[in-house]
Write a protein that holds these residues in place. Structure first.
Motif, mmCIF file in Angstrom:
data_model
loop_
_atom_site.group_PDB
_atom_site.id
_atom_site.type_symbol
_atom_site.label_atom_id
_atom_site.label_comp_id
_atom_site.label_asym_id
_atom_site.label_seq_id
_atom_site.Cartn_x
_atom_site.Cartn_y
_atom_site.Cartn_z
ATOM 1 N N GLU A 198 0.864 -1.258 -0.195
ATOM 2 C CA GLU A 198 0.046 -0.126 -0.022
ATOM 3 C C GLU A 198 0.706 1.178 0.044
ATOM 4 O O GLU A 198 0.688 2.049 -0.662
ATOM 5 C CB GLU A 198 -1.008 -0.205 1.145
ATOM 6 C CG GLU A 198 -1.756 1.125 1.379
ATOM 7 C CD GLU A 198 -2.662 1.259 2.839
ATOM 8 O OE1 GLU A 198 -2.695 2.293 3.566
ATOM 9 O OE2 GLU A 198 -2.965 0.196 3.248
ATOM 10 N N PHE A 199 1.982 1.371 0.694
ATOM 11 C CA PHE A 199 2.974 2.332 0.954
ATOM 12 C C PHE A 199 3.543 2.728 -0.510
ATOM 13 O O PHE A 199 3.541 3.837 -0.963
ATOM 14 C CB PHE A 199 3.875 2.319 2.011
ATOM 15 C CG PHE A 199 3.512 1.820 3.131
ATOM 16 C CD1 PHE A 199 2.099 2.439 3.735
ATOM 17 C CD2 PHE A 199 4.077 1.386 4.165
ATOM 18 C CE1 PHE A 199 1.526 2.398 5.153
ATOM 19 C CE2 PHE A 199 3.804 0.916 5.484
ATOM 20 C CZ PHE A 199 2.560 1.630 5.964
ATOM 21 N N GLU A 200 4.129 1.512 -1.184
ATOM 22 C CA GLU A 200 4.644 1.760 -2.441
ATOM 23 C C GLU A 200 3.705 2.289 -3.272
ATOM 24 O O GLU A 200 4.223 2.894 -4.298
ATOM 25 C CB GLU A 200 5.106 0.308 -2.734
ATOM 26 C CG GLU A 200 5.854 0.110 -3.921
ATOM 27 C CD GLU A 200 7.408 1.094 -3.861
ATOM 28 O OE1 GLU A 200 7.718 1.604 -5.047
ATOM 29 O OE2 GLU A 200 7.705 0.978 -2.797
ATOM 30 N N LYS A 201 2.319 1.863 -3.315
ATOM 31 C CA LYS A 201 1.378 2.338 -4.334
ATOM 32 C C LYS A 201 1.053 3.820 -4.200
ATOM 33 O O LYS A 201 1.241 4.347 -5.293
ATOM 34 C CB LYS A 201 0.066 1.505 -4.196
ATOM 35 C CG LYS A 201 0.167 0.057 -4.637
ATOM 36 C CD LYS A 201 -1.396 -0.557 -4.691
ATOM 37 C CE LYS A 201 -1.186 -1.982 -5.092
ATOM 38 N NZ LYS A 201 -2.299 -2.946 -4.891
ATOM 39 N N ASN A 202 0.917 4.201 -3.182
ATOM 40 C CA ASN A 202 0.927 5.564 -2.707
ATOM 41 C C ASN A 202 1.923 6.534 -3.161
ATOM 42 O O ASN A 202 1.656 7.808 -3.258
ATOM 43 C CB ASN A 202 0.428 5.685 -1.391
ATOM 44 C CG ASN A 202 -0.905 4.979 -0.747
ATOM 45 O OD1 ASN A 202 -1.599 5.016 -1.837
ATOM 46 N ND2 ASN A 202 -1.359 4.644 0.321
ATOM 47 N N LYS A 203 3.109 5.957 -3.073
ATOM 48 C CA LYS A 203 4.304 6.613 -3.333
ATOM 49 C C LYS A 203 4.627 6.908 -4.911
ATOM 50 O O LYS A 203 5.198 7.854 -5.425
ATOM 51 C CB LYS A 203 5.600 5.769 -2.833
ATOM 52 C CG LYS A 203 6.894 6.570 -2.675
ATOM 53 C CD LYS A 203 7.930 5.631 -2.343
ATOM 54 C CE LYS A 203 9.047 6.389 -2.359
ATOM 55 N NZ LYS A 203 10.444 5.476 -1.735
#
Length: 245
Positions: free
Chosen positions: A239-244
Motif C-alpha cells: 500500500e505504501f509503495e502504491k501511494n508513493k
C-alpha cells in the motif's frame, strides 16, 4: 552496574552525569559512574601520556603504560570481568542492539582517547570492544562515551519511570517508533488522528504498528531488509509503495 571512564578531561562529564536520567539512576543506586584521569597513572615525573609514533608521522600517540595501569588499578579487587570499551572511529558502529547487550553487564570501562590514536598494544591486549558512534571524527572519545553511557543506563531496571518505554523505543523492536500526539486535540487546525481519540485500544495498537512501519519505510528502508514482516505488514508495504507512485 559500575561504569568507569578513563579520560584526560574529567570535567567534561560533570554536567552530563549530574542531570536528568543519569542523575536519577545514580540516586536510585542503579549505577555507579566514576570518572578517572588516567594521567595520574603516568610513570614519569612530567605525567606524560603520549609520545611520537615509531616510524614517524603526524600527531601523537597515547602510551600504553598509563592506560594499562589505570585499568589494572580499577580491576585489582573486582570479582567480575569488565567489558573494556575503546572509543575509536575504526570500531564497530554503535546500535541499540549493542546498548541492550552492554546493559546486561555488571561492569563497563570506557577508554577515551585523544591525539592521533592509541598504541596498538592497548587495542590488541586490553580492550574487549571497539565502538564508534558514527562515521566522523571527534577530538576525543569523551562525547562518544557520554552517548553510550546514556543509552545503556536508561535500559537498566528501575531507571525509567515506565518500564515499557525502552521496549517501545525506535530500533528496540527493529522499526522506528510511531508518531506521538498530546493535548490539545486541535492545535491551529492541526488535528490529532481520530483513532487515537477513539478509546479503542486494539485499533490504536494497529494504527501505531502501521505508522511505525510506514515511518521506517520512508526514513530507514534499510532496516526492513532483516525485519521479519508479517503478512499484514507486507500488505501495508504494498500500500505504501502504491501511494508513493
Amino acid at each position: 552496574m559500575r561504569i568507569d571512564i578513563l579520560t584526560l578531561f574529567p570535567n567534561m562529564f560533570s554536567g552530563v552525569f549530574s542531570e536528568s536520567i543519569l542523575k536519577k539512576a545514580q540516586e536510585k543506586q542503579a549505577v555507579s559512574l566514576n570518572v578517572i584521569n588516567f594521567r595520574e597513572f603516568a610513570d614519569n615525573k612530567h605525567k606524560t601520556v603520549d609520545d611520537y609514533p615509531y616510524g614517524g608521522g603526524a600527531g601523537m600517540v597515547l602510551k600504553p603504560e598509563p592506560i594499562f595501569a589505570a585499568v589494572e588499578h580499577i580491576t585489582k579487587n573486582s570479582s567480575t570481568q569488565p567489558r573494556i570499551i575503546l572509543l575509536c572511529p575504526q570500531g564497530e558502529r554503535y546500535t541499540q542492539k549493542k546498548a541492550e547487550e552492554l546493559a546486561k553487564e555488571e561492569h563497563l570501562i570506557f577508554i577515551c582517547g585523544h591525539y592521533e590514536g592509541y598504541d596498538e598494544r592497548i587495542r590488541e591486549h586490553l580492550v574487549t570492544d571497539e565502538i564508534s558512534i558514527g562515521d566522523y571524527i571527534l577530538t576525543g572519545g569523551e562525547l562518544g562515551a557520554m552517548v553510550i553511557v546514556d543509552s545503556v543506563v536508561r535500559l537498566l531496571p528501575g531507571v525509567l519511570g515506565n518500564e515499557d518505554s525502552p521496549v517501545q523505543d525506535s530500533y528496540s523492536c527493529g522499526l522506528l517508533e510511531h508518531p506521538h500526539y498530546t493535548r490539545p486535540a486541535d492545535f491551529r487546525g492541526m488535528k490529532v488522528p481520530e483513532v487515537l481519540l477513539s478509546g479503542n485500544h486494539q485499533l490504536i495498537a494497529e494504527w501505531r504498528e502501521k505508522e511505525s512501519l510506514r515511518r521506517t519505510y520512508l526514513r530507514r528502508p534499510d532496516l526492513l531488509a532483516q525485519y521479519p514482516l508479517t503478512e499484514k505488514q507486507k500488505k501495508w508495504l504494498e500500500e505504501f509503495e502504491k501511494n508513493k507512485r
